[in-house]
Design an enzyme around this catalytic site. Structure first.
Site, short mmCIF file in Angstrom:
data_model
loop_
_atom_site.label_atom_id
_atom_site.label_comp_id
_atom_site.label_asym_id
_atom_site.label_seq_id
_atom_site.Cartn_x
_atom_site.Cartn_y
_atom_site.Cartn_z
N ASN A 12 -7.27 -154.33 27.78
CA ASN A 12 -6.53 -154.01 26.55
C ASN A 12 -5.08 -154.45 26.69
OD1 ASN A 12 -6.43 -151.91 28.48
ND2 ASN A 12 -5.78 -150.40 26.97
N GLU B 255 -1.55 -153.77 24.71
CA GLU B 255 -0.93 -152.96 23.66
C GLU B 255 0.32 -153.62 23.10
OE1 GLU B 255 -0.52 -148.99 25.26
OE2 GLU B 255 -2.68 -148.66 25.01
N CYS C 168 -8.09 -154.52 21.95
CA CYS C 168 -8.94 -153.81 22.90
C CYS C 168 -9.53 -154.76 23.93
CB CYS C 168 -10.10 -153.13 22.17
SG CYS C 168 -9.61 -151.81 21.10
N GLU D 131 -12.63 -155.08 24.97
CA GLU D 131 -13.90 -155.73 24.60
C GLU D 131 -13.65 -156.98 23.77
OE1 GLU D 131 -12.93 -152.65 24.33
OE2 GLU D 131 -14.57 -151.23 24.16
N CYS E 247 -14.64 -148.76 20.72
CA CYS E 247 -14.23 -148.27 19.40
C CYS E 247 -15.06 -148.96 18.32
CB CYS E 247 -12.74 -148.51 19.18
SG CYS E 247 -12.34 -150.21 18.76
N CYS F 231 -14.40 -152.71 17.67
CA CYS F 231 -15.02 -153.57 18.68
C CYS F 231 -16.54 -153.64 18.49
CB CYS F 231 -14.71 -153.05 20.09
SG CYS F 231 -13.01 -153.40 20.55
N1 THU Z 1 -9.12 -149.43 23.79
C1 THU Z 1 -9.91 -150.45 24.23
O1 THU Z 1 -9.43 -151.32 24.95
N2 THU Z 1 -11.19 -150.51 23.84
C2 THU Z 1 -11.79 -149.61 22.98
O2 THU Z 1 -12.92 -149.82 22.58
C3 THU Z 1 -11.06 -148.42 22.58
C4 THU Z 1 -9.59 -148.39 22.89
C5 THU Z 1 -7.72 -149.39 24.20
C6 THU Z 1 -6.77 -149.72 23.10
C7 THU Z 1 -5.51 -148.97 23.52
O3 THU Z 1 -4.76 -149.82 24.33
C8 THU Z 1 -6.02 -147.84 24.36
O4 THU Z 1 -7.38 -148.09 24.62
C9 THU Z 1 -5.87 -146.51 23.70
O5 THU Z 1 -6.37 -146.54 22.42
#
Ligand code: THU
Length: 381
Positions: free
Chosen positions: A292, A294, A303, A305, A337, A340
């Site tokens: 991920n 940010e 994210c 995935e 999520c 994704c």
């Molecule tokens: N995140 C992911 O990388 N994948 C997901 O399917 C859910 C959330 C990350 C995004 C963000 O950087 C952190 O988790 C918190 O939401």
């Protein structure tokens, strides 16, 4: 069900596509300017006016279009005599006629040239239900107008239409019209034709599987486009015939390790929640990972995935995914999520395993259909 075939002429029915290049080269030489093919090729397939004017612009010469066009007309037949039929073209058209498939000419060439080409391979205008040439549309290829006009006039839908093309502009315009495009390799060669966005690539009409019914024709077209019996559909993509097998223990371990490693690279200064992901490409067997990333504008966060999936596509083009691993540090391991899951649905099939792992060694396996039973799917595909 295929009901209509639309044919470009030069480079599709006759191997005459390079006559345009040769005529333009000769015309500029006649005007005292030596022009290379590299100045001409990018402008092919858009009609003679555009070919001439764009080439003139590129090499910085002023020309009289009328003079150029009459030069072409005078010299065309001599050059055409040396050219041949694309193997099987005329009998393919005659067979299509017998089998009730509508046939149209969709050429950016002037009509005199279309007629000369057709008669050089023993065909006439009345072998076609419709003939559209450069003056029949305001915007020539690469605009889709000529194909759309042909479909309207023939009364067929795009899903029932197959376009035969050879040039970049023809393939592009054809695809934009929404119909299936088969690229003849005459002008671009096999590799470039494949990369051009055409649905299928054909060296000659002799290679077109014979068909005696519409069902035969449809399955022949599906085979040609790699969407045949053994291919598997992932979203809008078709991946060539692969024997479906569950990932081996070694592959599973490698994918889990790569997801856990990618997690270490997570850029998560805001949430401090690290995620890693790995995807197994069905076509190549390679594993790609992502973490991920940010952003201070939270919604711009990517994210893990989606990062792994886009990395895989960057390396291989559209892929099918045979396994997806998500790694996190929480227990139970984090679920992907919803955004994704929707992105995954484009490349993953309902029975594909989604494996969730964490740093404590917990491993949970789901089928994709359990995580997203009803993805949004673009109906027209
Ligand atoms: N995140 C992911 O990388 N994948 C997901 O399917 C859910 C959330 C990350 C995004 C963000 O950087 C952190 O988790 C918190 O939401």
């Amino acid at each position: 069900m295929a009901k209509a075939f639309l044919f470009d002429i030069d480079g599709v029915l006759t191997d005459s596509a390079d006559i345009s290049k040769e005529l333009v080269k000769r015309f500029f030489a006649f005007k005292g300017k030596s022009v290379g093919y590299e100045d001409i090729i990018p402008n092919l397939g858009m009609g003679m006016d555009a070919l001439c004017l764009k080439t003139a612009e590129r090499v910085g010469v002023e020309i009289n279009l009328e003079e150029a066009l009459s030069f072409f007309k005078e010299n065309y037949s001599t050059l055409l005599k040396e050219k041949k039929e694309i193997p099987g073209a005329s009998s393919f058209i005659k067979d299509a006629r017998k089998k009730g498939i509508l046939r149209a000419v969709v050429s950016s060439a002037p009509s005199w040239r279309v007629e000369e080409n057709l008669s050089s391979i023993g065909l006439a205008l009345d072998d076609f239900d419709l003939v559209l040439t450069e003056k029949d549309v305001k915007r020539n290829k690469p605009y889709p107008d000529i194909y759309i006009k042909a479909m309207i006039e023939l009364g067929v839908e795009k899903k029932d239409t197959v376009i035969f093309e050879d040039s970049i502009s023809g393939i592009k315009g054809g695809k934009e019209s929404g119909a299936m495009v088969v690229a003849l390799t005459t002008t671009l060669g096999r590799e470039k034709s494949k990369l051009s966005g055409a649905d299928a690539v054909l060296d000659s009409f002799l290679l077109f599987p014979s068909f005696s019914s519409s069902d035969d024709l449809d399955s022949a077209l599906r085979e040609l486009s790699g969407k045949g019996r053994n291919a598997i559909r992932y979203g809008a993509n078709w991946i060539e015939s692969l024997e479906r097998k569950a990932p081996t223990k070694e592959v599973m371990k490698e994918a889990i390790d790569k997801a856990l490693n990618a997690m270490e690279h997570a850029y998560s200064p805001y949430s401090k929640f690290n995620v890693g992901a790995a995807v197994l490409s069905a076509g190549s067997g390679r594993i790609y990972s992502g973490c991920n990333v940010e952003n201070a504008s939270y919604g711009a966060t990517i994210c893990a995935e989606r990062n792994a999936i886009t990395t895989a596509i960057t390396n291989e083009g559209a892929i099918g995914i045979d396994l997806l691993v998500v790694a996190s540090r929480c227990n139970p391991p984090a679920m992907p999520c919803a955004v994704c899951r929707q992105v995954m649905s484009e490349f993953i099939r309902p029975d594909t395993p989604i494996v969730l792992v964490n740093t404590m060694g917990v491993i949970e396996t789901y089928k994709f259909s359990e995580l997203l039973p009803h993805p949004f799917d673009f109906e027209a595909l």
